[in-house]
Design an enzyme around this catalytic site. Structure first.
Site, PDB file in Angstrom:
ATOM      1  N   ARG A 120       0.839  -1.207   0.000  1.00  0.00           N
ATOM      2  CA  ARG A 120       0.000   0.000   0.000  1.00  0.00           C
ATOM      3  C   ARG A 120       0.876   1.260   0.000  1.00  0.00           C
ATOM      4  O   ARG A 120       0.525   2.274  -0.609  1.00  0.00           O
ATOM      5  CB  ARG A 120      -0.926  -0.010   1.217  1.00  0.00           C
ATOM      6  N   ASN A 141      -7.893   8.973   6.534  1.00  0.00           N
ATOM      7  CA  ASN A 141      -6.909   8.417   5.604  1.00  0.00           C
ATOM      8  C   ASN A 141      -5.509   8.412   6.209  1.00  0.00           C
ATOM      9  O   ASN A 141      -5.113   9.356   6.890  1.00  0.00           O
ATOM     10  CB  ASN A 141      -6.913   9.201   4.289  1.00  0.00           C
ATOM     11  N   HIS A 173      -6.537   8.074  12.073  1.00  0.00           N
ATOM     12  CA  HIS A 173      -6.125   6.667  12.036  1.00  0.00           C
ATOM     13  C   HIS A 173      -4.630   6.497  11.808  1.00  0.00           C
ATOM     14  O   HIS A 173      -4.189   5.441  11.363  1.00  0.00           O
ATOM     15  CB  HIS A 173      -6.937   5.916  10.964  1.00  0.00           C
ATOM     16  N   CYS A 218       7.378   1.279  17.403  1.00  0.00           N
ATOM     17  CA  CYS A 218       7.620   0.025  18.119  1.00  0.00           C
ATOM     18  C   CYS A 218       6.285  -0.579  18.549  1.00  0.00           C
ATOM     19  O   CYS A 218       5.387   0.142  18.985  1.00  0.00           O
ATOM     20  CB  CYS A 218       8.495   0.309  19.338  1.00  0.00           C
ATOM     21  N   CYS A 235      12.866  -3.374  16.866  1.00  0.00           N
ATOM     22  CA  CYS A 235      12.930  -1.984  17.318  1.00  0.00           C
ATOM     23  C   CYS A 235      14.365  -1.698  17.759  1.00  0.00           C
ATOM     24  O   CYS A 235      14.954  -2.501  18.493  1.00  0.00           O
ATOM     25  CB  CYS A 235      11.954  -1.810  18.484  1.00  0.00           C
ATOM     26  N   CYS A 259      14.282  -1.701  21.688  1.00  0.00           N
ATOM     27  CA  CYS A 259      13.866  -2.912  22.418  1.00  0.00           C
ATOM     28  C   CYS A 259      14.580  -4.163  21.933  1.00  0.00           C
ATOM     29  O   CYS A 259      14.511  -5.207  22.598  1.00  0.00           O
ATOM     30  CB  CYS A 259      12.363  -3.124  22.279  1.00  0.00           C
ATOM     31  N   THR A 305     -16.578   8.825   2.640  1.00  0.00           N
ATOM     32  CA  THR A 305     -16.482   7.842   3.730  1.00  0.00           C
ATOM     33  C   THR A 305     -17.778   7.051   3.833  1.00  0.00           C
ATOM     34  O   THR A 305     -18.869   7.620   3.667  1.00  0.00           O
ATOM     35  CB  THR A 305     -16.145   8.505   5.086  1.00  0.00           C
ATOM     36  N   SER A 306     -17.638   5.751   4.127  1.00  0.00           N
ATOM     37  CA  SER A 306     -18.827   4.924   4.344  1.00  0.00           C
ATOM     38  C   SER A 306     -19.450   5.255   5.698  1.00  0.00           C
ATOM     39  O   SER A 306     -20.593   4.892   5.955  1.00  0.00           O
ATOM     40  CB  SER A 306     -18.456   3.440   4.274  1.00  0.00           C
ATOM     41  N   ALA A 350     -15.742  12.962  -5.675  1.00  0.00           N
ATOM     42  CA  ALA A 350     -15.255  14.135  -4.935  1.00  0.00           C
ATOM     43  C   ALA A 350     -14.400  15.036  -5.827  1.00  0.00           C
ATOM     44  O   ALA A 350     -14.459  16.262  -5.717  1.00  0.00           O
ATOM     45  CB  ALA A 350     -14.449  13.668  -3.722  1.00  0.00           C
TER      46      ALA A 350
HETATM   47  P1  OAD Z   1     -14.544   3.106   3.007  1.00  0.00           P
HETATM   48  O1  OAD Z   1     -13.809   2.321   1.988  1.00  0.00           O
HETATM   49  O2  OAD Z   1     -15.296   2.369   4.058  1.00  0.00           O
HETATM   50  O3  OAD Z   1     -15.586   4.065   2.276  1.00  0.00           O
HETATM   51  C1  OAD Z   1     -15.198   4.775   1.135  1.00  0.00           C
HETATM   52  C2  OAD Z   1     -16.393   5.579   0.673  1.00  0.00           C
HETATM   53  O4  OAD Z   1     -15.957   6.428  -0.386  1.00  0.00           O
HETATM   54  C3  OAD Z   1     -17.548   4.737   0.127  1.00  0.00           C
HETATM   55  O5  OAD Z   1     -18.747   5.156   0.762  1.00  0.00           O
HETATM   56  C4  OAD Z   1     -17.572   5.072  -1.370  1.00  0.00           C
HETATM   57  O6  OAD Z   1     -18.877   5.111  -1.896  1.00  0.00           O
HETATM   58  C5  OAD Z   1     -16.946   6.443  -1.397  1.00  0.00           C
HETATM   59  N1  OAD Z   1     -16.253   6.804  -2.654  1.00  0.00           N
HETATM   60  C6  OAD Z   1     -15.543   6.012  -3.476  1.00  0.00           C
HETATM   61  N2  OAD Z   1     -14.993   6.718  -4.477  1.00  0.00           N
HETATM   62  C7  OAD Z   1     -15.366   8.011  -4.274  1.00  0.00           C
HETATM   63  C8  OAD Z   1     -15.112   9.225  -4.953  1.00  0.00           C
HETATM   64  N3  OAD Z   1     -14.370   9.278  -6.066  1.00  0.00           N
HETATM   65  N4  OAD Z   1     -15.664  10.360  -4.461  1.00  0.00           N
HETATM   66  C9  OAD Z   1     -16.429  10.337  -3.348  1.00  0.00           C
HETATM   67  N5  OAD Z   1     -16.706   9.203  -2.661  1.00  0.00           N
HETATM   68  C10 OAD Z   1     -16.177   8.073  -3.107  1.00  0.00           C
HETATM   69  O7  OAD Z   1     -13.475   4.120   3.627  1.00  0.00           O
HETATM   70  P2  OAD Z   1     -13.532   4.878   5.026  1.00  0.00           P
HETATM   71  O8  OAD Z   1     -14.901   5.348   5.326  1.00  0.00           O
HETATM   72  O9  OAD Z   1     -12.422   5.848   5.000  1.00  0.00           O
HETATM   73  O10 OAD Z   1      -9.223   2.210   8.863  1.00  0.00           O
HETATM   74  O11 OAD Z   1     -13.149   3.706   6.032  1.00  0.00           O
HETATM   75  C11 OAD Z   1     -12.959   3.998   7.390  1.00  0.00           C
HETATM   76  C12 OAD Z   1     -11.796   3.200   7.923  1.00  0.00           C
HETATM   77  O12 OAD Z   1     -12.008   1.812   7.664  1.00  0.00           O
HETATM   78  C13 OAD Z   1     -10.460   3.506   7.264  1.00  0.00           C
HETATM   79  O13 OAD Z   1      -9.815   4.628   7.818  1.00  0.00           O
HETATM   80  C14 OAD Z   1      -9.676   2.253   7.501  1.00  0.00           C
HETATM   81  C15 OAD Z   1     -10.738   1.208   7.262  1.00  0.00           C
HETATM   82  O14 OAD Z   1     -10.576   0.018   7.963  1.00  0.00           O
HETATM   83  C16 OAD Z   1      -7.890   2.255   9.123  1.00  0.00           C
HETATM   84  O15 OAD Z   1      -7.038   2.303   8.265  1.00  0.00           O
HETATM   85  C17 OAD Z   1      -7.572   2.230  10.573  1.00  0.00           C
END
Ligand code: OAD
Length: 248
Positions: free
Chosen positions: A79, A107, A124, A132, A153, A156, A196-197, A239
């Site tokens: 990634r 993000n 996040h 570590c 580490c 450690c 975001t979802s 977006a």
């Molecule tokens: P998700 O993958 O859950 O949601 C992404 C959202 O973006 C979805 O609702 C899509 O419909 C929308 N989407 C996709 N392409 C898009 C675009 N071009 N413009 C606008 N919207 C678009 O991602 P997050 O909500 O960020 O945790 O997920 C939350 C957390 O879950 C993340 O931070 C991550 C994951 O596990 C960690 O990394 C700790």
């Protein structure tokens, strides 16, 4: 939806933004999707979102790291290389250009910063650092193009390994980031909820917090999401296409 209705919704959202004193953007993986960084949950994602193809408990949890630390580090390094190749898109640039907007993001990439945004709150963590596993205080910056493999580490030794500086399932959010995000959302007039979802808590709870504190909520997403029910205005679309017009 007709072009007329879309134009009306955009105009309503612009009026809210233009009359606000404090605008906060709460973003998720969809913000970086048009830069080629995969989302986690997205029925419309080309090739499938990450958590459809991979098991989050194996790759993004302390137990997964315990079970197979090399696989976890290798996955994050894959990634990291993808983020290194990505470029900020029009949505990152629009947010960065709007200097007064506070960015609270889930993000772990650095695309907002590379677009020129300052003071980005990362709820996040960041994939651009390792720390570590015992949180002894050792933190190392990572070259995203050439990330380091699993290693001990430096403080450690063999008792502790370096791991990605991101928040995993079952872990707490960094206190400083959480407090700054809560304050920003509580004191906002308008909260932009971008890509975001809105299913991962406590982060997603910031939307309700902002709303209860009096903010108007504008949701920007390619499809409806758990944030839809809280939206004053919902703009459905990418977006990268919507944000430049909304913030112009
Ligand atoms: P998700 O993958 O859950 O949601 C992404 C959202 O973006 C979805 O609702 C899509 O419909 C929308 N989407 C996709 N392409 C898009 C675009 N071009 N413009 C606008 N919207 C678009 O991602 P997050 O909500 O960020 O945790 O997920 C939350 C957390 O879950 C993340 O931070 C991550 C994951 O596990 C960690 O990394 C700790």
């Amino acid at each position: 939806m007709t072009t007329f209705v879309l134009d009306q919704l955009m105009a309503a959202a612009q009026r809210l933004v233009n009359s606000a004193t404090r605008v906060v953007c709460f973003s998720g993986a969809g913000l970086s999707a048009e830069s080629g960084v995969p989302t986690f949950r997205d029925a419309q994602a080309d090739g499938g979102a990450l958590w459809v193809k991979f098991d989050p408990m194996m790759l993004a949890s302390p137990r997964g790291f315990e079970r197979d630390p090399e696989a976890v580090v290798e996955w994050y390094n894959w990634r990291r290389r993808a983020v290194a190749e990505a470029r900020p898109n029009a949505a990152h640039r629009a947010l960065a250009a709007a200097r007064s907007i506070v960015n609270v993001t889930q993000n772990v990439d650095d695309l907002l910063e590379r677009a020129g945004a300052v003071d980005v709150i990362h709820l996040h963590g960041s994939i651009a650092v390792d720390h570590c596993e015992h949180r002894c205080g050792c933190v190392e910056a990572i070259d995203l193009k050439n990330p380091l493999p699993l290693r001990p580490c430096p403080n450690c030794g063999p008792r502790g390994r370096m791991r990605p500086g991101v928040v995993w399932f079952g872990e707490s959010l960094p206190d400083d980031a959480w407090m700054a995000a809560e304050y920003a959302c509580r004191s906002s007039d308008v909260l932009l909820v971008v890509g975001t979802s809105a299913v991962v808590y406590p982060a997603a709870g910031l939307i309700g917090l902002a709303r209860m504190s009096g903010a108007r909520i504008i949701v920007i997403n390619t499809q409806s999401s758990d944030a839809s029910a809280l939206a004053d205005v919902e703009l459905i679309g990418p977006a990268g296409e919507i944000m430049p017009g909304l913030l112009s």
